[in-house]
Structures are given as C-alpha cells and as structure tokens.
Design an enzyme around this catalytic site. Structure first.
Site, PDB file in Angstrom:
ATOM      1  N   LEU A  99     -11.054 -23.437   0.399  1.00 47.83           N
ATOM      2  CA  LEU A  99     -10.758 -22.945  -1.339  1.00 47.83           C
ATOM      3  C   LEU A  99      -9.882 -22.042  -1.049  1.00 47.83           C
ATOM      4  O   LEU A  99     -10.082 -20.785  -1.034  1.00 47.83           O
ATOM      5  CB  LEU A  99     -12.126 -22.255  -1.585  1.00 47.83           C
ATOM      6  N   ALA A 100      -8.297 -22.391  -1.182  1.00 50.67           N
ATOM      7  CA  ALA A 100      -7.088 -21.311  -1.164  1.00 50.67           C
ATOM      8  C   ALA A 100      -6.186 -21.986  -1.660  1.00 50.67           C
ATOM      9  O   ALA A 100      -5.461 -22.889  -1.205  1.00 50.67           O
ATOM     10  CB  ALA A 100      -7.020 -20.943   0.479  1.00 50.67           C
ATOM     11  N   GLU A 101      -5.677 -21.567  -2.908  1.00 54.88           N
ATOM     12  CA  GLU A 101      -4.675 -22.157  -3.532  1.00 54.88           C
ATOM     13  C   GLU A 101      -3.359 -21.990  -2.690  1.00 54.88           C
ATOM     14  O   GLU A 101      -2.573 -23.045  -2.678  1.00 54.88           O
ATOM     15  CB  GLU A 101      -4.647 -21.605  -4.833  1.00 54.88           C
TER      16      GLU A 101
ATOM     17  N   GLN B  12      -7.606 -26.161  -9.701  1.00 54.29           N
ATOM     18  CA  GLN B  12      -8.657 -26.413 -10.340  1.00 54.29           C
ATOM     19  C   GLN B  12      -8.643 -25.882 -11.937  1.00 54.29           C
ATOM     20  O   GLN B  12      -9.050 -26.735 -12.638  1.00 54.29           O
ATOM     21  CB  GLN B  12     -10.083 -25.643  -9.862  1.00 54.29           C
TER      22      GLN B  12
ATOM     23  N   ASP C 215      -6.136 -23.630 -14.664  1.00 49.54           N
ATOM     24  CA  ASP C 215      -4.868 -22.713 -14.860  1.00 49.54           C
ATOM     25  C   ASP C 215      -4.930 -21.295 -14.259  1.00 49.54           C
ATOM     26  O   ASP C 215      -4.006 -20.878 -13.584  1.00 49.54           O
ATOM     27  CB  ASP C 215      -4.644 -22.779 -16.347  1.00 49.54           C
TER      28      ASP C 215
ATOM     29  N   PHE D 239      -6.275 -20.098 -11.717  1.00 50.29           N
ATOM     30  CA  PHE D 239      -6.528 -20.155 -10.429  1.00 50.29           C
ATOM     31  C   PHE D 239      -5.096 -20.270  -9.910  1.00 50.29           C
ATOM     32  O   PHE D 239      -5.170 -20.287  -8.411  1.00 50.29           O
ATOM     33  CB  PHE D 239      -7.628 -20.874  -9.977  1.00 50.29           C
TER      34      PHE D 239
ATOM     35  N   HIS E 110     -10.182 -19.540 -17.265  1.00 53.83           N
ATOM     36  CA  HIS E 110     -10.353 -21.081 -17.509  1.00 53.83           C
ATOM     37  C   HIS E 110      -9.707 -21.590 -18.564  1.00 53.83           C
ATOM     38  O   HIS E 110      -9.912 -22.907 -18.808  1.00 53.83           O
ATOM     39  CB  HIS E 110     -11.875 -21.415 -17.482  1.00 53.83           C
TER      40      HIS E 110
END
Lengths: 371, 367
Positions: free
Chosen positions: B101-103, B125, B127, B129, B172
């Site tokens: 979990l690491a953009e 996942q 915008d 983020f 979100h």
C-alpha cells in the site's frame, strides 16, 4: 556512528589482511582474486581519484556547473562494482563515478550531465546496464526494485547458474535512507523477494547534516525491520567491499531475496563544489578518516605482496593521462542544438512539440544569423 | 467511434444522463452484478462503463504478454470499483497483482518494470491518493525518456478514478488533472462513454509514452453501447457529441453528461448548444473546438476542477488566441470553486451542474 563489532574488515587500516571470525567467511572470495585483479582494483581507485580532482578543478574554472567529488569513497565503489557480473544491472545515485567507469561508461558522459550538455547522457543498454544518475535522492531505489521484479517475472534469475542469473545493485547514501522511496523500495523488495542488493555508502554527511540526524541506529539494521538481511562493512577496505558484495549479489541471484550492505566510508571532499565543509565539520574528524584512506591502505597491502615502485608509478602516469584527456574532451564538448529541447520529450509524435519546435526554428531564423 | 450525432442534433452516445445519488453511494461500491464482457469482434453490446474498461483491460492483457496490472486491491477483490474483476483469475498473479500500500512505490517500481520492457498499468485507488506518487510521476516518469534522449521509452499507464457525484468522504472525489497536464512528458486522457473506455484504455496501453488515464468514477455504472468491431478513434482527439449552432460547450469525463443535460434543456428553450467531449487533456485536440467556435462565436468551458490555473483556463486562453475574430463573447469558464472539495452534502453546490452551465450560456449570449 561508531563501528560495531559486526563490521566486516578484511584489510586493516595499515593494509594487513585480517583473518578473524568475521572476516573468515569472506576470505575465499579474496583468495579467488588474481594478482591482476588486485592490481586492477588499485588502478580503478587511483584513476578515479585523479579524474575526480580534475573534474573538481574544471568546475572551479567555470567549465562545469557542478561536480560531486567521490574522494574517499573509492574503495566502497570499486570493490562493489568489481563484484558485479556482466549480466547485472546497476542503479547509481550521482557520485558513483568509478562504478560507471568499471561498467564501461565513458566518464565524459557524466561530464555532459555536470556541464549542462545533457540531462542524462548515456544509454544503459550500451553501457553494460549502468543506468542513469538520479539526482533526486532515493528515487532510483524504486526503479531498481521494479527492474528486479521484472527479472523475477522473466525467470532470468535463481536458475542456479551464477554466470547467467541476473541481479540488481542500487547505490544510495545515508541521507537518502530518510527518503520514503527507500523505505518503500525495502517494502516492495521484501514483498516480491527481488534479486537485489541495496548498497548504502554511509559517508557520514548529507551535505551538512550528520548521519545521527538521519538515524539513531546503525543503518544496516534498518533493512532488517523490513525483512532484508543487512551487513556493515568497512567501506574504505576495497577487499571487504568486493567480497561482501560478491557474496550478497550471488545470494540474491540464487533466489534468497534482497540484501543490504552498509559501507562505512567518508566524503573527504565537499558534498559538491557548491559546498563548504569547513562550516560544519571539524578537522580532527577529517584527519581521522584521511588516516584510513582506501588507496594508501590498499597500496600497503599490494607492497606487502611484493608489488614494486614501477607499478605504482605506471598507474600514476596512466591516471594523469586519463585526466588530461578528460579535460581536453570536456573543453571540446559542443553546446547542444536548439532542437534538442523538443526531440525526446515523448517517444511518439506530439503536436505541441512539433508546433513549438517549428516556431522556435522560425524565430531564430528571423534574425538572419544576427541574434 | 461510430455513434456520432444525428442530423437532429440529439446524441446517440449517451442513453443515461442521470448522475448517481449522493445519498446512497459509498466510497467502495461494488459493481452491480453484471454480465461478463466476452466480446466478439463484430458485436455491439450495452455495457456499463466499468465493465467496458474491464473488457478493454482483458483485451490488452491478451494481446501483449508484457502488459501488467498492478495496484492496491486489484487482485482477488478486483479493485474497489471492480474494474479489474476476474482478471487475476484469468491471467495469473504475475500479470495482475496486488502491491504493497504505497503509491510512490507503485509508480516507482512500474518505472523499473518499464525499463525492463514491461507495460505496467497502475491503478491509483482514488484521485486524492495520487499525491504520494507525485514525485515519481512528474520528476521521474515524465522525464525518463527525455533524460535517456529517446533511448528508453516509458509505456506506463496510470489509471485514476476521479471526480465527484458519488457522495464520498474527503479525498475521494477530486479532479487533479491540471497538476499533471502541466508536466511535459505526460499524456492525459479521460473517456466519458463505455465505448471510449473500452477503446481508449487499449490505446493508452499501446502508447509508448506515459499516459494518465482519468476515469470519471461516477460513470462506472452507466451503460452505453460498445462497438467491439469499430477501430478506435485516435486517442488524443476531441469529438463533437451533439451538434448545435449558438454556443459551444466543452468538457470531459462526467462533465460531458452535464453538458448534454444542459443542451437538452437549452433546446427546449430554443437555444442550440454544440457539445464537445475533450477526451484528451494533454495534448488537447483544438481543431474541432476552433471549428465549432468559428460557427457559434461563443464558448463555455466546464469542468469539475477548481478553475484557477486549470485545463478550462488553458482552453479559454488558447481559443482566445486562435479564434479571436470569431468570438462574439469572452470565453467563459464554469468550474468548481477554488476551495477544497467540500463535504459531500455540499458537492452538488460545488460541482457545476446544468443550471450553472446554462447561466454561463445566457451570459455568453448576452454579449
């Protein structure tokens, strides 16, 4: 940061081969080196220090925008670079000049970056997989990890043949360990069990900030929290750098996952030519590290094996010639053409590039050569 | 795209102009159970936008073994919007895989995979983020081909569900396109219909340049015809989706639906709007826009993003430069306000709707 008892050292500061328990498991890698291999280590380090000085001088004379000196870090770089195999991929930071040279890169390609002639300068595919310098700290750790994931996907590693199994080594510094991208690279590397060595040169200073601000534990311990075994070495010992990197790269390529090496070394020069180390660090510390100079140490070792004055004089001349040639070719570098602005922003045709390039060419032509 | 406008000026590309209720949607909605898309080459089928994307991704995975899908929750779950549903099962965990979990890690490793010869398709996942990956996208990905002087390509697609209308919590529902459109080296597109979703995702994946693929998430559940036999329109072309004579209105993504609603209402009031779907945000295909403005003399540009330094601003400036003598009125922008995206109960106030578009149309006509 004090060295810990686990620090691997194969040559003492006065050039005596160590045979203690910590050294023992690495000595077979040293035993396998020929006299010519050892001479080459010395040649690599001496040439590097000489052209590094030449480039520093070129910057002082206004010929380069910047130069990041590698003085003091030659053993960490030369040993680890000589430990790579032909099929390996190398992701440097921006100070790994000797690593590039050992992989066959023309140092002039680094000069083009520092002179403002190119923002990259070389093709990794035609330079023995030596990838571009990365000036934003730590970003390349993720690129290296992604590349190593691809090696896994391709099945080009862990077949049991170290002569063909591929691995990746990524270079970064003590400052970069604080970047999120390095931690994320540890996470991805551990998760995907990449064939990869993280090679950290802890030169003790991130420009003016000491390593104690980056970490309160020895940095080789940090990767262990991510599930990546780490080892600390005397980074001014070219034999330790070579043997430990060789062993860890071969373990990584055998399918046992990523590894980390912390090489304790010291940036004797400035961070870059824009820096003034006298403002933040003391002479006593500096002199302490100069006393552990990697080239002096290795020369003592070679002399103890019977190498004579002739060889050292020959290498000094070679280094001098190398640097003189580099200076000559630096001054001959042409300014890039105007079109270079637009030529490779995209791989495929792009209307904005076409329009702006044509406009600029027309604009320049409108002066009729009298701008 | 074969379904253009008809001679009467009504569109055949959109059958559902309703937007999702803000009261019922959650932030992680599952797609309604829908048919699995198994296209044949000659078929035209009604598909939900999300299912069309899924079908396009399936085609790309099948066409080229180097295509990889990577992101958070895209494997067994099929993504929080189910766009990748079933693809890991079909293509295996080496082609379609969940990442940590690491953009920044997702995009940074995708760059390395592209160097290796892969064609990664990253899912971000939501915008809001994407910003942990901003450095890898703008500093690394966008410049990598240039820094290699063309000797390395970066065929990386970054899929970004974006925009409002779903009543979600903060971070979100944002529209961050302009941050990336400002960066040389990136390409940006945003489909508005299932047919475009199906074709444009495949075109984006086949591009050798990095493409940010903005998916209007409020459209995921809307159905429309997908023509599996038609060759795709060029990825970076804009398109007239409703012809008209008096005012040109331009937008992208979910805003196209709003513009078509506005055009319907305007028609009942005797005003003829020409609606253009941008489709590509970088580069922007100005030819249809200029041609339209030369006909109508008036232009309203609408988007869900704040207006300051926006794609809407860019279009207003460029059309003013290129079609100044055709304009009967200043180019007007209808955008979100220059505030953070508000709590969802205020989103219908914040996001431009048909009434705000028509207010701008009236102002344009008043000149």
């Amino acid at each position: 940061m004090a060295e810990t008892v686990q620090t691997v050292q194969l040559l003492s500061a006065d050039g005596v081969l160590q045979t203690d328990d910590t050294a023992a498991e690495y000595l077979p890698y040293v035993d396998a080196l020929s006299d010519d291999d050892l001479r080459q280590f010395h040649r690599d380090m001496v040439i590097t220090r000489r052209f590094d000085l030449e480039a520093t001088n070129l910057q002082r004379q206004g010929q380069l925008a910047l130069w990041p000196p590698s003085h003091g870090q030659e053993a960490a770089q030369v040993g680890s670079a000589r430990a790579t195999r032909a099929q390996d991929h190398i992701f440097p930071s921006y100070r790994e000049h000797s690593v590039g040279m050992i992989r066959g890169l023309d140092i002039l390609d680094i000069i083009t970056l520092m002179r403002g002639v190119s923002n990259g300068g070389w093709n990794p595919k035609t330079n023995n997989n030596f990838h571009l310098y990365t000036l934003v700290l730590g970003s390349q750790a993720l690129h290296a990890t992604g590349y190593a994931m691809g090696i896994n996907f391709d099945g080009d590693t862990a077949t049991g043949d170290p002569e063909t199994d591929q691995a990746v080594i990524v270079y970064f510094g003590d400052g970069a360990t604080s970047q999120g991208d390095v931690s994320e690279a540890f996470v991805f590397a551990a998760s995907f069990q990449t064939p990869q060595v993280f090679f950290l040169q802890n030169n003790h200073w991130a420009i003016s900030v000491p390593v104690s601000v980056q970490s309160r534990i020895p940095l080789y311990l940090r990767s262990q929290g991510f599930g990546i075994p780490g080892v600390q070495i005397d980074g001014n010992d070219v034999l330790a750098s070579y043997a430990v990197t060789r062993k860890n790269l071969d373990e990584a390529r055998s399918g046992s996952g990523p590894r980390m090496i912390e090489a304790l070394t010291y940036r004797v020069g400035a961070h870059t030519t824009s820096d003034d180390p006298s403002k933040y660090r003391g002479d006593i510390e500096l002199q302490g590290w100069i006393a552990r100079d990697p080239i002096t140490r290795f020369e003592a070792y070679l002399r103890s094996r019977g190498e004579g004055d002739g060889f050292f004089a020959e290498v000094a001349t070679e280094a001098q010639d190398f640097s003189a040639d580099l200076r000559r070719r630096t001054l001959a570098l042409a300014t890039p053409s105007t079109e270079k602005l637009f030529n490779h922003v995209y791989s495929e045709p792009h209307p904005v590039m076409d329009v702006q390039k044509q406009w600029l060419l027309d604009y320049e032509a409108s002066f009729g050569g009298n701008e | 795209m074969s379904t253009e406008t008809t001679s009467t000026g009504t569109t055949t590309t959109e059958t559902n102009t309703g937007l999702t209720s803000t009261d019922t949607a959650s932030t992680e909605p599952a797609n309604p159970k829908a048919e699995t898309a198994e296209p044949t080459s000659t078929e035209i089928r009604e598909l939900a936008f999300g299912k069309a994307l899924n079908a396009g991704l399936r085609m790309a995975l099948g066409d080229n073994d180097q295509v990889l899908l990577m992101g958070e929750d895209i494997g067994p779950l099929g993504g929080v919007f189910r766009v990748t549903e079933g693809l890991q099962e079909e293509f295996g965990t080496k082609r379609v895989f969940d990442t940590p979990l690491a953009e920044s890690g997702i995009v940074g490793t995708a760059i390395g995979l592209a160097m290796r010869g892969y064609r990664p398709v990253c899912e971000i996942q939501f915008d809001g983020f994407i910003f942990p990956a901003f450095d890898q996208i703008t500093t690394q990905l966008a410049k990598m081909t240039s820094r290699h002087e063309g000797q390395v390509s970066m065929p990386v697609v970054i899929r970004v569900p974006y925009g409002g209308h779903i009543g979600a919590v903060e971070h979100h529902q944002e529209s961050p396109e302009a941050y990336f459109a400002h960066t040389p080296g990136l390409r940006l597109v945003s489909p508005s219909t299932p047919n475009d979703a199906y074709w444009m995702i495949q075109e984006a994946i086949s591009s050798n340049d990095p493409v940010l693929f903005f998916e209007p998430k409020s459209r995921y559940w809307n159905k429309g015809p997908v023509d599996f036999s038609a060759s795709a329109a060029p990825l970076h072309s804009s398109r007239v989706v409703r012809t008209g004579t008096e005012v040109t209105v331009v937008g992208h993504g979910a805003m196209v639906t709003v513009l078509l609603q506005a055009a319907e209402v305007a028609a009942t009031e005797g005003t003829s709007l020409e609606v253009i779907d941008l489709r590509s945000l970088s580069p922007i295909d100005y030819a249809p826009i200029i041609a339209s403005v030369q006909k109508t003399g008036r232009l309203v540009v609408a988007s869900e993003a704040p207006g300051f330094v926006s794609i809407s601003s860019e279009i207003a400036a460029t059309v003013t430069e290129k079609a100044f003598y055709s304009l009967e009125a200043p180019v007007l922008r209808v955008t979100a306000y220059d505030t953070p995206f508000p709590p969802a109960k205020l989103e219908t106030t914040y996001l431009p709707d048909a009434d705000r578009v028509l207010e701008a149309v009236d102002r344009a006509l008043a000149y």
